[in-house]
Design an enzyme around this catalytic site. Structure first.
Site, PDB file in Angstrom:
ATOM      1  N   ASP A  16     100.587  -2.606 -12.698  1.00  0.00           N
ATOM      2  CA  ASP A  16     100.376  -2.366 -14.124  1.00  0.00           C
ATOM      3  C   ASP A  16      99.178  -3.144 -14.649  1.00  0.00           C
ATOM      4  O   ASP A  16      98.464  -2.688 -15.538  1.00  0.00           O
ATOM      5  CB  ASP A  16     101.629  -2.749 -14.906  1.00  0.00           C
ATOM      6  CG  ASP A  16     101.639  -2.175 -16.317  1.00  0.00           C
ATOM      7  OD1 ASP A  16     100.642  -1.553 -16.715  1.00  0.00           O
ATOM      8  OD2 ASP A  16     102.642  -2.341 -17.020  1.00  0.00           O
ATOM      9  N   HIS A 208     110.094  -5.165 -20.351  1.00  0.00           N
ATOM     10  CA  HIS A 208     108.674  -5.011 -20.025  1.00  0.00           C
ATOM     11  C   HIS A 208     107.916  -4.864 -21.341  1.00  0.00           C
ATOM     12  O   HIS A 208     108.064  -3.855 -22.027  1.00  0.00           O
ATOM     13  CB  HIS A 208     108.501  -3.755 -19.154  1.00  0.00           C
ATOM     14  CG  HIS A 208     107.087  -3.477 -18.736  1.00  0.00           C
ATOM     15  ND1 HIS A 208     106.632  -3.715 -17.463  1.00  0.00           N
ATOM     16  CD2 HIS A 208     106.037  -2.951 -19.415  1.00  0.00           C
ATOM     17  CE1 HIS A 208     105.360  -3.359 -17.377  1.00  0.00           C
ATOM     18  NE2 HIS A 208     104.983  -2.898 -18.554  1.00  0.00           N
ATOM     19  N   HIS A 210     104.286  -5.197 -23.701  1.00  0.00           N
ATOM     20  CA  HIS A 210     102.836  -5.273 -23.853  1.00  0.00           C
ATOM     21  C   HIS A 210     102.534  -6.033 -25.138  1.00  0.00           C
ATOM     22  O   HIS A 210     103.298  -5.986 -26.106  1.00  0.00           O
ATOM     23  CB  HIS A 210     102.221  -3.874 -23.863  1.00  0.00           C
ATOM     24  CG  HIS A 210     102.230  -3.233 -22.512  1.00  0.00           C
ATOM     25  ND1 HIS A 210     101.100  -3.050 -21.764  1.00  0.00           N
ATOM     26  CD2 HIS A 210     103.254  -2.759 -21.763  1.00  0.00           C
ATOM     27  CE1 HIS A 210     101.409  -2.486 -20.615  1.00  0.00           C
ATOM     28  NE2 HIS A 210     102.721  -2.297 -20.592  1.00  0.00           N
ATOM     29  N   CYS A 241      98.324   1.533 -19.891  1.00  0.00           N
ATOM     30  CA  CYS A 241      98.774   2.800 -19.319  1.00  0.00           C
ATOM     31  C   CYS A 241      97.724   3.880 -19.557  1.00  0.00           C
ATOM     32  O   CYS A 241      97.330   4.111 -20.699  1.00  0.00           O
ATOM     33  CB  CYS A 241     100.107   3.218 -19.938  1.00  0.00           C
ATOM     34  SG  CYS A 241     100.695   4.826 -19.364  1.00  0.00           S
ATOM     35  N   ASN A 250      99.792  -6.500 -20.666  1.00  0.00           N
ATOM     36  CA  ASN A 250     101.160  -6.999 -20.575  1.00  0.00           C
ATOM     37  C   ASN A 250     101.244  -8.424 -21.098  1.00  0.00           C
ATOM     38  O   ASN A 250     100.232  -9.124 -21.220  1.00  0.00           O
ATOM     39  CB  ASN A 250     101.596  -7.031 -19.105  1.00  0.00           C
ATOM     40  CG  ASN A 250     101.713  -5.663 -18.489  1.00  0.00           C
ATOM     41  OD1 ASN A 250     102.730  -5.001 -18.613  1.00  0.00           O
ATOM     42  ND2 ASN A 250     100.661  -5.242 -17.791  1.00  0.00           N
TER      43      ASN A 250
END
Length: 314
Positions: A16, A208, A210, A241, A250
């Site tokens: 990622d 998760h 960001h 993404c 992130n």
């Protein structure tokens, strides 16, 4: 408010963290990043994704990355997969320990991300979990856009909870709630994590986040307070993404580690080595990385640094 002594961290920088970067990163540098993460204490690492290289060019070397992974019995290597074909590719490498399946909370984003509806993405994720088990591997599932969608806006909590309940039927090792575009706030995070945790127990909740709008660390703290036991993070705070307009980095592994360790929660990670890896990775990327802790002086100061300052004062 849950009180915990330890939080598991999943390092996602090799996948990622890099997938949305325009600068081509060599396989050798990706493997060096993975080795540095292991040396810093990471024991679960999302090493790559098995997706169409035309859609995500940065992940075109997935098979080569897997071939070069260090042989470690104490490290779980995770491969992100979107469909059956990707899952079969990951399993064929013989190096992926855990499949990471993805479903999406809205139809428009699900279509952009993987060419199917939200419900269709849940069915696909359940099939991936089943395939992993049939091949002697484990699998986890992530619900993307759990806190908001770049195309449809607000996402109903009831829908995310229902998705989690359906995924739980397939028996993943955990279910993650992902704030794909960084629109979550601590109150929303606490509410949704608590509801999903109660709905899928004893399956753990992973999160998760960001840091698009600067709420990433606050959201991590809220999620842990609501019962999340595992946190994804990316060294340097890199990430994004390709299919989610406006998605930024992130939460940074260094920043999360500093916050949790200072609060008395063990992460098993060496902050000094994470900061050193940040500086190395900045050189690879040829830019300063978003993470904050690596830009600050160490605290508490190292003993030799303290002694030096004391001598100067005398």
């Amino acid at each position: 408010m849950y009180t915990v002594s330890a939080i598991e961290m999943v390092e996602v920088s090799p996948r990622d963290g890099l997938q949305n970067e325009k600068r081509a990163i060599s396989t050798a540098d990706k493997l060096a990043l993975i080795e540095r993460a292991i040396d810093a204490g990471s024991r679960r690492i999302e090493v790559t994704s098995f997706v169409n290289p035309r859609a995500v060019p940065q992940m075109a070397d997935a098979d080569d990355v897997c071939a070069g992974l260090p042989h470690r019995d104490d490290v779980t290597y995770i491969g992100l997969v979107m469909n059956q074909r990707g899952a079969e590719r990951a399993l064929a490498t013989g190096r992926i320990d855990q499949l990471g399946a993805v479903c999406v909370a809205t139809d428009k984003f699900a279509m952009a991300n993987q060419g199917q509806t939200s419900d269709g993405s849940v069915d696909a994720a359940k099939d991936i979990i089943k395939l992993a088990k049939e091949n002697g591997k484990t699998a986890q599932a992530t619900i993307g856009a759990s806190f908001g969608c770049p195309f449809e806006g607000e996402v109903a909590e009831d829908h995310v909870v229902a998705m989690a309940i359906s995924l739980a039927e397939a028996g993943p090792v955990e279910i993650a709630l992902a704030d794909t575009i960084g629109v979550g706030n601590p109150a929303h995070v606490a509410s949704l994590v608590a509801r999903v945790r109660e709905a899928i127990e004893p399956i753990p909740v992973r999160v998760h986040f960001h840091n698009t709008r600067g709420t990433g660390l606050a959201n991590v703290w809220a999620a842990i307070g609501a019962g999340a036991s595992t946190v994804d993070a990316s060294i340097g705070g890199l990430g994004g993404c390709p299919f989610a307009p406006g998605a930024a980095g992130n939460v940074a592994t260094e920043d999360v580690t500093y916050m949790l360790e200072r609060a008395g929660m063990s992460t098993g990670l060496d902050l000094g080595k994470l900061v050193a890896t940040n500086h190395w990775l900045a050189g690879v990327m040829d830019k300063t990385l978003p993470a904050m802790v690596a830009k600050a002086s160490p605290f508490p100061a190292a003993e030799e640094h303290r002694n030096s300052k004391e001598e100067e004062a005398v």
